[in-house]
Design a protein around this motif. Structure first.
Motif, PDB file in Angstrom:
ATOM      1  N   ILE A  95      -0.403   2.383  -9.984  1.00 53.09           N
ATOM      2  CA  ILE A  95      -0.162   1.175 -10.786  1.00 53.09           C
ATOM      3  C   ILE A  95       0.949   0.331 -10.158  1.00 53.09           C
ATOM      4  N   SER A  96       1.964   0.990  -9.632  1.00 56.31           N
ATOM      5  CA  SER A  96       3.061   0.258  -9.004  1.00 56.31           C
ATOM      6  C   SER A  96       2.581  -0.545  -7.799  1.00 56.31           C
ATOM      7  N   LYS A 152       5.127  -3.931  -8.233  1.00 53.06           N
ATOM      8  CA  LYS A 152       6.387  -3.841  -8.971  1.00 53.06           C
ATOM      9  C   LYS A 152       6.919  -2.421  -8.855  1.00 53.06           C
ATOM     10  N   ARG A 153       8.214  -2.290  -8.771  1.00 54.45           N
ATOM     11  CA  ARG A 153       8.851  -0.979  -8.683  1.00 54.45           C
ATOM     12  C   ARG A 153       9.794  -0.731  -9.867  1.00 54.45           C
ATOM     13  N   THR A 162       9.697   9.103  -6.088  1.00 54.41           N
ATOM     14  CA  THR A 162       8.660   8.405  -5.316  1.00 54.41           C
ATOM     15  C   THR A 162       8.950   6.916  -5.235  1.00 54.41           C
ATOM     16  N   LEU A 163       9.280   6.302  -6.362  1.00 53.86           N
ATOM     17  CA  LEU A 163       9.518   4.856  -6.388  1.00 53.86           C
ATOM     18  C   LEU A 163      10.802   4.477  -5.665  1.00 53.86           C
ATOM     19  N   ILE A 164      11.830   5.303  -5.756  1.00 58.93           N
ATOM     20  CA  ILE A 164      13.085   5.003  -5.057  1.00 58.93           C
ATOM     21  C   ILE A 164      12.872   4.996  -3.547  1.00 58.93           C
ATOM     22  N   MET A 165      12.174   6.000  -3.042  1.00 55.61           N
ATOM     23  CA  MET A 165      11.939   6.086  -1.604  1.00 55.61           C
ATOM     24  C   MET A 165      11.108   4.899  -1.115  1.00 55.61           C
ATOM     25  N   GLU A 198       0.818  -1.211   0.000  1.00 57.42           N
ATOM     26  CA  GLU A 198       0.000   0.000   0.000  1.00 57.42           C
ATOM     27  C   GLU A 198       0.855   1.266   0.000  1.00 57.42           C
ATOM     28  N   LEU A 199       2.158   1.109   0.167  1.00 52.29           N
ATOM     29  CA  LEU A 199       2.995   2.248   0.520  1.00 52.29           C
ATOM     30  C   LEU A 199       3.344   3.155  -0.658  1.00 52.29           C
ATOM     31  N   ALA A 200       3.546   2.602  -1.844  1.00 56.45           N
ATOM     32  CA  ALA A 200       3.990   3.426  -2.979  1.00 56.45           C
ATOM     33  C   ALA A 200       2.967   4.495  -3.321  1.00 56.45           C
ATOM     34  N   PHE A 201       1.695   4.121  -3.332  1.00 56.86           N
ATOM     35  CA  PHE A 201       0.671   5.105  -3.674  1.00 56.86           C
ATOM     36  C   PHE A 201       0.600   6.197  -2.619  1.00 56.86           C
ATOM     37  N   ARG A 202       0.756   5.820  -1.337  1.00 54.92           N
ATOM     38  CA  ARG A 202       0.702   6.833  -0.280  1.00 54.92           C
ATOM     39  C   ARG A 202       1.941   7.717  -0.323  1.00 54.92           C
TER      40      ARG A 202
END
Length: 562
Positions: A385-386, A391-392, A445-448, A218-222
């Protein structure tokens, strides 16, 4: 074995319900045993006040949250169950009440950080007689202290977040306002350094703070919702600067001073609300009911192996050491470094770049907003979507390459500008700003998120974020010096440099992806020996968490997100 029925005392019937209370303990005594019945130990009695129509037990009562905390090792049947609908409602509450408020705080922080680019073309450089080198030092001073105080990310684990965050917000709000009083370069560079201290204490630790409330999937979108406040702030800053310059051009206060004051003061006010609204943990969220707070705690405890957490109140230094020696931590950190070269430069230089394309100061303020608004939308879509596909790396590599190509086209159009009509190369350079900005904002965003995805313990997440920021925030030391006035109006060297580093992001992301995929193949080969079952498909690798002194010791299963 039979159950012993005890006659409750008269006080046991004094209840608001008309249904009598029945004690149904579980006894190990046989019917043939003699002697008076022995009262079962505490915890073996179940108080029942309601029964279903069929006479079956209907134990829908809930233990108190305090009782659940006192018995962390009790069987799962002693904990109340929760449904997917309940969990979804809780996540929505966190999205509305927590993430949206944190995004507002980050918007204010990024606004106060990046509005110096708008202030420069609004008259600040002329009033303070700033050279190109001095302006670059104003940008660099912020990031020097921002790097030096990255260690404060761990303070989220040591200080109650509602106190810590509110003090940070108030701190940078006051410093941002004081910039409007600056009368010299020396004063302004000191204030920029203090601004870096206050913002370093807040922003880098927020993704770690969110990991206390959300599961990995759930974390990437947040994080996307949170990070997307940066391009939104840049867009808002440009729009607000356009309004301020238009309205205060002939006023008693210089437009750039009004800009600092108007954009800094709201942070001081919001700091009061941060003290009240920020929860310290899922179990203390004011916007959740008692049952929801208990479920919010349970869902996070169930999402990770329990043995990786020390006793409540203990700091797990072992996880910090493990993170420090893990090569994956440094791959992510150097990805962050490379991405920050572009992330730190474009928001503060774009108004100047557009002005050098031939537009007026007021028009440049207005044209600076749309690229960041576009990036805001792209970041949210990518993060959603990630998370949905878990997937990252594919999305990170894609955005890094698109951003790199866009920067390269801008550089080439400037290099070959003599072979292109003025309208053509101006349009190409401006349009390419859109995918360039959307690319590095999405990559950040994706790296973090990816950095914390593969950490179990809270201390491991915090340490990985600290490593990423200590190394990664050195990128702005280079990025803030990419567009000197001697390179105007084409800034070929700066654009080519950003293109190179965004390509490096894609390469490092691919390397990290290969490392994780090799780990999956290794685990598959040793699957029978380690007694492990595949828990998912696609781009996830499964590893056993546990094992001691070389013995096979299967405790929990952890899944890498690739």
């Amino acid at each position: 074995m039979t159950s012993l029925l005890f006659q409750p005392t008269e006080a046991a019937y004094s209840t608001s319900s008309n249904t009598p209370i029945q004690y149904t303990p579980v006894s190990d005594r046989s019917e043939d045993e003699s002697g008076p019945p022995i009262r079962p130990p505490l915890g073996s009695l179940t108080v029942k006040t309601q029964f279903n129509a069929d006479g079956d037990d209907c134990d829908d009562g809930y233990e108190s949250y305090e009782d659940a905390e006192e018995k962390p090792n009790s069987a799962s049947t002693e904990f109340p169950k929760y449904t997917a609908i309940e969990e979804k409602q809780i996540v929505k509450r966190f999205d509305r009440c927590l993430v949206s408020f944190l995004a507002l705080l980050y918007l204010l922080s990024f606004l106060d950080r990046s509005n110096i680019g708008n202030a420069k073309i609004a008259g600040m450089a002329d009033d303070l007689h700033l050279s190109s080198s001095q302006y670059e030092w104003l940008l660099t001073a912020f990031y020097i202290t921002y790097i030096l105080f990255e260690w404060m990310t761990l303070m989220y684990r040591l200080v109650p977040p509602h106190i810590y965050i509110s003090l940070c917000v108030c701190g940078w709000g006051l410093v941002a306002c004081f910039q409007s009083l600056a009368t010299s370069f020396e004063t302004l560079v000191l204030l920029r350094a203090l601004l870096g201290v206050a913002e370093a204490a807040f922003g880098p630790g927020v993704p770690f703070y969110l990991s206390l409330f959300y599961k990995r999937e759930e974390l990437a979108f947040r994080n996307g919702l949170f990070i997307s406040a940066a391009p939104l702030a840049s867009s808002f800053a440009s729009s607000l600067a356009w309004v301020i310059v238009k309205m205060s051009g002939n006023g008693p206060i210089a437009p750039w001073r009004t800009l600092f004051l108007v954009e800094g003061f709201p942070s001081v006010i919001v700091a009061v609300f941060a003290w009240i609204l920020i929860p310290d943990s899922p179990g203390s969220a004011w916007f959740l009911g008692p049952r929801q707070r208990m479920v919010a705690e349970m869902r996070m405890e169930e999402s990770k192996p329990a043995h990786h957490e020390p006793r409540r109140g203990k700091f797990n230094w072992k996880e910090v050491r493990n993170t420090l020696v893990d090569p994956k931590s440094y791959l992510a950190a150097f990805m962050f470094f490379s991405c920050n070269v572009a992330f730190s430069s474009m928001p503060v230089f774009l108004p100047t770049i557009i002005t050098d394309m031939g537009y007026s100061s007021v028009t440049s303020q207005a044209l600076s907003a749309p690229p960041f608004l576009f990036a805001f939308v792209v970041v949210l879509i990518t993060a959603y979507i990630s998370d949905r596909n878990r997937k990252r790396s594919p999305y990170l590599i894609m955005h890094a390459l698109i951003s790199s190509a866009s920067y390269l086209i801008i550089a080439l159009s400037g290099y070959f500008h003599t072979h292109l009509p003025t309208t053509a190369h101006t349009l190409i350079r401006y349009l390419c700003v859109y995918p360039a900005t959307a690319g590095f904002f999405s990559a950040i965003t994706l790296i973090m998120t990816w950095t914390m995805d593969n950490r179990v313990a809270k201390e491991g997440k915090g340490a990985s974020i600290a490593i990423m920021n200590i190394i990664g925030q050195c990128g702005p030391l280079l990025g803030t010096r990419l567009y000197p006035s001697v390179d105007r109006p084409w800034y070929i060297r700066g654009m080519a440099t950003c293109s190179f580093f965004m390509a490096v992001v894609a390469v490092l992301a691919f390397v990290l992806r290969v490392i994780l995929l090799r780990a999956r193949r290794t685990i598959e080969q040793k699957g029978d020996e380690m007694e492990m079952e595949r828990a998912g498909g696609g781009e996830e690798s499964e590893v056993l968490m546990g094992g001691r002194n070389g013995r096979r010791h299967v405790e929990e299963k952890f899944t890498y997100i690739i």
